[in-house]
Every structure is written in C-alpha cells, then in structure tokens.
Write a protein that holds these residues in place. Structure first.
Motif, PDB file in Angstrom:
ATOM      1  N   VAL A 186       0.869  -0.954   0.055  1.00  0.00           N
ATOM      2  CA  VAL A 186       0.005   0.118   0.039  1.00  0.00           C
ATOM      3  C   VAL A 186       0.993   1.275   0.105  1.00  0.00           C
ATOM      4  CG1 VAL A 186      -1.922   1.254   1.146  1.00  0.00           C
ATOM      5  CG2 VAL A 186      -1.772  -1.332   1.415  1.00  0.00           C
ATOM      6  N   THR A 187       0.566   2.166  -0.885  1.00  0.00           N
ATOM      7  CA  THR A 187       1.543   3.250  -0.851  1.00  0.00           C
ATOM      8  C   THR A 187       0.801   4.504  -0.451  1.00  0.00           C
ATOM      9  OG1 THR A 187       0.698   3.626  -3.154  1.00  0.00           O
ATOM     10  CG2 THR A 187       2.994   2.622  -3.024  1.00  0.00           C
ATOM     11  N   ASP A 188      -0.717   4.553  -0.256  1.00  0.00           N
ATOM     12  CA  ASP A 188      -1.423   5.691   0.439  1.00  0.00           C
ATOM     13  C   ASP A 188      -1.972   5.361   1.300  1.00  0.00           C
ATOM     14  OD1 ASP A 188      -0.587   7.793  -1.331  1.00  0.00           O
ATOM     15  OD2 ASP A 188      -1.752   6.712  -3.011  1.00  0.00           O
ATOM     16  N   LEU A 189      -2.129   6.141   2.563  1.00  0.00           N
ATOM     17  CA  LEU A 189      -2.800   6.079   3.748  1.00  0.00           C
ATOM     18  C   LEU A 189      -4.151   6.975   3.368  1.00  0.00           C
ATOM     19  CD1 LEU A 189      -3.237   5.081   6.631  1.00  0.00           C
ATOM     20  CD2 LEU A 189      -2.115   7.449   7.282  1.00  0.00           C
ATOM     21  N   THR A 190      -5.167   6.032   3.320  1.00  0.00           N
ATOM     22  CA  THR A 190      -6.595   6.782   3.011  1.00  0.00           C
ATOM     23  C   THR A 190      -7.352   6.856   4.237  1.00  0.00           C
ATOM     24  OG1 THR A 190      -8.029   4.501   2.476  1.00  0.00           O
ATOM     25  CG2 THR A 190      -6.569   5.741   0.544  1.00  0.00           C
ATOM     26  N   VAL A 191      -8.437   7.744   3.909  1.00  0.00           N
ATOM     27  CA  VAL A 191      -9.547   8.212   5.143  1.00  0.00           C
ATOM     28  C   VAL A 191     -10.171   6.716   5.377  1.00  0.00           C
ATOM     29  CG1 VAL A 191     -11.657   9.160   5.506  1.00  0.00           C
ATOM     30  CG2 VAL A 191      -9.917  10.378   4.132  1.00  0.00           C
ATOM     31  N   GLU A 192     -10.495   5.745   4.524  1.00  0.00           N
ATOM     32  CA  GLU A 192     -11.313   4.609   4.515  1.00  0.00           C
ATOM     33  C   GLU A 192     -10.416   3.623   5.374  1.00  0.00           C
ATOM     34  OE1 GLU A 192     -10.858   6.154   1.270  1.00  0.00           O
ATOM     35  OE2 GLU A 192     -12.835   6.886   1.673  1.00  0.00           O
ATOM     36  N   MET A 193      -9.132   3.615   4.970  1.00  0.00           N
ATOM     37  CA  MET A 193      -8.248   2.873   6.067  1.00  0.00           C
ATOM     38  C   MET A 193      -8.106   3.435   7.651  1.00  0.00           C
ATOM     39  SD  MET A 193      -5.034   2.480   3.290  1.00  0.00           S
ATOM     40  CE  MET A 193      -4.190   1.418   4.265  1.00  0.00           C
ATOM     41  N   LEU A 194      -8.212   4.450   7.587  1.00  0.00           N
ATOM     42  CA  LEU A 194      -8.424   4.915   9.087  1.00  0.00           C
ATOM     43  C   LEU A 194      -9.775   4.730   9.759  1.00  0.00           C
ATOM     44  CD1 LEU A 194      -6.629   8.566   8.529  1.00  0.00           C
ATOM     45  CD2 LEU A 194      -5.637   6.584   9.753  1.00  0.00           C
ATOM     46  N   GLN A 195     -10.617   4.872   8.876  1.00  0.00           N
ATOM     47  CA  GLN A 195     -11.867   4.588   9.460  1.00  0.00           C
ATOM     48  C   GLN A 195     -12.388   2.982   9.897  1.00  0.00           C
ATOM     49  OE1 GLN A 195     -14.333   6.504   6.651  1.00  0.00           O
ATOM     50  NE2 GLN A 195     -14.673   8.350   7.886  1.00  0.00           N
ATOM     51  N   ASP A 196     -11.894   2.351   8.870  1.00  0.00           N
ATOM     52  CA  ASP A 196     -11.990   0.736   9.132  1.00  0.00           C
ATOM     53  C   ASP A 196     -11.004   0.181   9.823  1.00  0.00           C
ATOM     54  OD1 ASP A 196     -10.078   0.292   7.161  1.00  0.00           O
ATOM     55  OD2 ASP A 196     -11.728  -0.206   5.677  1.00  0.00           O
TER      56      ASP A 196
END
Ligand code: PHE
Length: 525
Positions: A186-196
């Motif tokens: 994974v190269t990007d930390l996304t909002v979704e990853m933080l939420q789930d």
C-alpha cells in the motif's frame, strides 16, 4: 540459477535461489550481472526485510588476452606437439611457420615435458597422448574466477596469463519477512483505512531513503554570479544602493579626469587601457537618464534615505563641473595647487573601456551634489584592462566597489568598516598597507588573514576620496567620502579552489564546471 535481465527478473531470481539454498553468493550465482544491478535488487528486498545481506570484498582471478587465447586454442607446447604429431616429423626451421610466433616457447616446454624430441635437424613426437594442463587450468579460471592452487598463481601472473581484480560479492540470506514474492504494498494512507482500522495490518511500501534524486538538468548560475549574489546581500543588508553599471564604455572624463587622474598618468597609456576607435569621442559629460531612473528607484526602496526624492541630475550644472575639473588639474583650485600641466579637452572626450567601476562611483557622487546627504553605494560589474593574460590575470574581470559618503568620516572609520565587512566573508584580522591612488589620500591596500587558507591574502584597495575630486563636484566641504574596491574573481577562486582564472571566465570555461559547482555561503566558511 538462471541469468537475470532487468531488476524485477533479478529480484525474483534471487528469491528463487534462496528458496533452494540457505545462502547465496551473488558472484557465483550471477557472475555476468553488474554489481550496481545486484545491489539495487538486494536493497529492494532488504528494505522490506525479505532478505538480509552482507557485502564482502573478493579478489577475482581473470584471464588476460593471452590467457584467454590459450584457453580457447590450447597452450603453445600443445600446439607444437600437435603439429609434430600430425606430420610425424617437422624440420626445426619450419616449426615457426606452422605454429606461429609462440613456437619457440612451445618447443622448449614440449622438450621439458618430453612430448617431443630432436632427431637430427627435425622434431619428432615422443608422447602418444598428452594432457594440456595449462589450458585446462585456464579454462577453470575463466569459468570460476579462482585459482585452484594458490602456489601456482604467482607463476601464471608472471607469465601474464592471468591477473587479479577486486570485486564485491554479497552473501544473501532469508530475512525476517521472507516470502517468495514481493507482497502487494500500500502506498497511500486513505480516510477509509483510518475509518475501518485496516491501516493497522496494511502492508505499507517502505520509504527508500537511499534513493538518489533524478539529475536535474536545470540552469545553473556561474560561480562568479553566486559569489556576486552573496556580496550583494551583504551590501543590501547594510543599506547600500546598487549603482547602475551598464556603461562598459565611458569617457576619459568619468574614468580618469573626474577622479583627478592626471592626463599623463601611466594608467592612461595604451598599454594599460583599451581605447575605442569607432566612435572615438564621447559627447560632453551630462546626465544619464537611465542611470538616474535606476538610482531614484533604488533610493525609494531603501530604508536609509529620508528624502528619497532629493537627488536630481538635471538640476546639476555640468558645464561648471567640467570647468572645475579642468581648473583643479591645470591651475589648482579648492585649496589644492593642482598638477599644473596643460589640460586637454580632447583627452577627456576619448572613449575607453572602463578600467574600474570607480568611473560609475564618480557619476553617482556627482549626482549626490544635487542634494548632498549621507549615502552608501556599491557596484559589482565588469572592467577592462590591457593586461597580458596569465593564470591570475585577464583583460576583463569584475570589480566589487563600495562607497560611503557622510559627514565627519575618518580613516579609522574606514578601517573599522572594512574590518566588519570582511569578517562577514570569513576574513578577519585585517592589515593595511599605505598605497597610492590619484583619487584617494590616504590610500590603503587591504590584506586579510584567511583562516581557511591559513595565510595572508591581498584583498583590496581603499582610501578617502580627495577634496580635489569631491569639491570639484560641488559636494560640501564637510561631506567626506571613502571607498574600497576588490576583484570578484579572487574570492571566487579561493571559494571554489580554482587556481587558473581562465577556468572561471572566458572561452576556456567548461560548462560542466558551471553546472556542477555547489552553492556558496560566504559567511559560513
Ligand atoms: N578603483 C580602485 C581599483 O581599481 C579601487 C578603489 C575604489 C580604491 C575606491 C579606492 C576607492 O583598484
């Protein structure tokens, strides 16, 4: 292991080799692959902790051209034996024609090995079958880059059949995160990853802090321009105004007469000054509208000028000024006895390539007479002298010049100012030596102790401008003025370690030199 082509093939080859062997030697496994490619692939895997590796210097034995030839065609003695054997008998004087230039050596060795013998004046075979150990040994070296019997190595080196070469080999083992394939990263930390909450177990691609940046083929400032910018900053930080130095060609009046340089002065000789022949003459001295506009703008921007709109060259009486200069040279004036020689107007009109930027200072100081007040001027630009060119002299170079006008200035003030100015350049402990300039009295050469070079270097020339020059301009008695000048080339050469000025300026300059030189911070030396 298979040969790799391309980094991704190579990484997967490394992983597959490691799957089968606990440890991998890259020199053995990938003898044809470049060290740089191997290192890049290993770093890719090691940064993900999939492998761990260690570098080892290794001495490789490699074939010389002659060694390679023997490995391909057989040893000299074998070639002689082979020829003799197939013909049954060869006259000695013909052997070289058949086997070639190595026949002599080969023949000697073949005797020693008892492969052939002399029979009258001919060679005949002795051995039925022979083993060409030299060739076999060299074939082994060619394939494995090592010598089986180290005692024999010296002998083969002496015979110039093999040489040694340093190389790096890497010993590679499985790492803590071993896998047969680089996992999806994974190269990007996304909002979704933080939420789930999936960020917690995500396999992030590691940063590669070792990666070199792409070479930037951008423009580059010439080293002289870099140092010039540093000097400009120092001047601007002390409320100096930059003088307009566009007039490379000026009249004898501004370059010499206004500066009280007598018309017979050796500096005015053809040997020292370039005169312009077309047009040969300047008009009468007068205001330079472009220069005035630049000065007015600078003054408006400066903190120091409380009356920025004060000076105005068009208010000046140039005819009177020209008369004053003539008088002070020829007859004496303003309390000076003058030089007392017949002053020539033609000489003042001659056009010259300016020999110093003090010609510009003269223009600016005269302009100041329209509204006399404290002022600080500087310039950094090109000057021309009829010099014979050598490692430290060019016919054109750059001068840095500073001029300060104020009431109550003293020589001690000039020394103090110069001390502080050069400290900013990393040069302290100044020494002053009495010198002579027609336009300053007293005049001082400036020497500085350069801590980087650990020696005294001559850095410039300075002095208090003479009343013969200032009063003729119409400046008031109490307004004194001092100045100093130095070349831009000297500090630049010291800074960049250039020992020949022609590498810095002129047609011999290497564009690569300009592109590759570092930025400069004079005050950090
Ligand atoms: N014009 C002098 C030179 O060419 C330098 C200098 C400038 C000296 C101002 C005194 C005052 O070396």
């Amino acid at each position: 292991p298979a040969q790799a082509n391309g980094t991704s093939d190579l990484t997967s080859n490394i992983l597959h080799s490691l799957e089968q062997h606990p440890q991998l030697d890259t020199q053995e496994a990938f003898p044809q692959t470049s060290q740089a490619e191997i290192k890049a692939a290993l770093d890719r895997l090691a940064s993900r902790r999939m492998v761990a590796y260690e570098a080892k210097d290794k001495e490789l034995v490699v074939l010389t051209e002659e060694g390679q030839q023997i490995s391909d065609e057989g040893s000299h003695e074998w070639k002689v034996w082979e020829a003799v054997k197939s013909k049954g008998r060869i006259p000695i004087k013909e052997i070289e024609k058949i086997v070639g230039p190595s026949a002599k050596v080969g023949q000697g060795n073949a005797f020693k090995l008892k492969w052939i013998k002399k029979d009258g004046d001919a060679l005949v075979p002795v051995a039925e079958n022979v083993t060409d150990t030299t060739r076999e040994l060299l074939q082994h070296v060619g394939a494995h880059h090592e010598f089986p019997d180290p005692k024999q190595l010296k002998d083969y080196q002496k015979r110039k059949l093999v040489t040694t070469k340093k190389d790096i080999t890497y010993t590679v083992r499985k790492g803590a995160k071993w896998a047969l394939q680089i996992p999806v990263e994974v190269t990007d930390l996304t909002v979704e990853m933080l939420q789930d909450g999936s960020w917690e177990s995500a396999n992030f691609k590691p940063y590669n802090f070792q990666a070199a940046g792409e070479p930037q083929h951008a423009g580059a400032l010439h080293p002289l321009n870099k140092v010039r910018e540093e000097f400009r900053k120092i001047f601007f930080s002390q409320d100096f105004i930059e003088m307009p130095t566009g007039r490379f060609v000026d009249s004898g009046f501004w370059n010499f007469d206004a500066l009280f340089v007598p018309q017979q002065h050796p500096a005015r000789d053809l040997q020292d000054t370039f005169y312009v022949s077309d047009p040969a003459e300047a008009g009468e001295p007068g205001p330079d509208p472009a220069a005035d506009a630049a000065l007015t703008e600078m003054e408006a921007d400066s903190q120091m000028y409380t009356h920025p709109d004060g000076a105005d060259s068009t208010k000046l009486n140039y005819a009177q000024y020209v008369k004053n200069v003539r008088a002070v040279h020829q007859d004496g004036a303003f309390g000076s006895t003058g030089y007392r020689y017949p002053y020539s107007d033609a000489e003042t009109r001659r056009l010259v390539m300016r020999t110093h930027t003090t010609a510009v200072s003269a223009y600016c100081l005269h302009r100041l007479a329209s509204n006399p007040r404290p002022a600080r001027y500087f310039s950094i630009d090109r000057v021309f002298r009829n010099e014979s060119v050598d490692a430290t002299h060019l016919a054109e170079f750059h001068q840095i010049e500073g001029v300060i006008a104020d009431y109550g200035l003293t020589l001690g003030g000039l020394m103090d100012f110069l001390g502080k100015f050069f400290t900013k350049l990393g040069i302290s402990d100044l020494r002053f030596k009495p010198a002579y300039n027609p336009y300053t009295e007293p005049s001082m050469e400036v020497f500085g102790y350069h801590h980087g070079l650990a020696k005294w270097v001559e850095i410039g020339n300075s002095g208090m401008f003479r009343p013969e020059m200032l009063l003729a301009m119409g400046l008031p008695e109490g307004l004194r003025c001092y100045g100093f000048g130095l070349s831009l080339e000297r500090p630049t050469m010291i800074k960049y370690g250039v020992n020949n000025i022609r590498k810095l300026l002129g047609h011999k300059v290497d564009v690569g030199f300009i592109e590759s030189n570092a930025a400069v911070r004079l005050d950090k030396d």
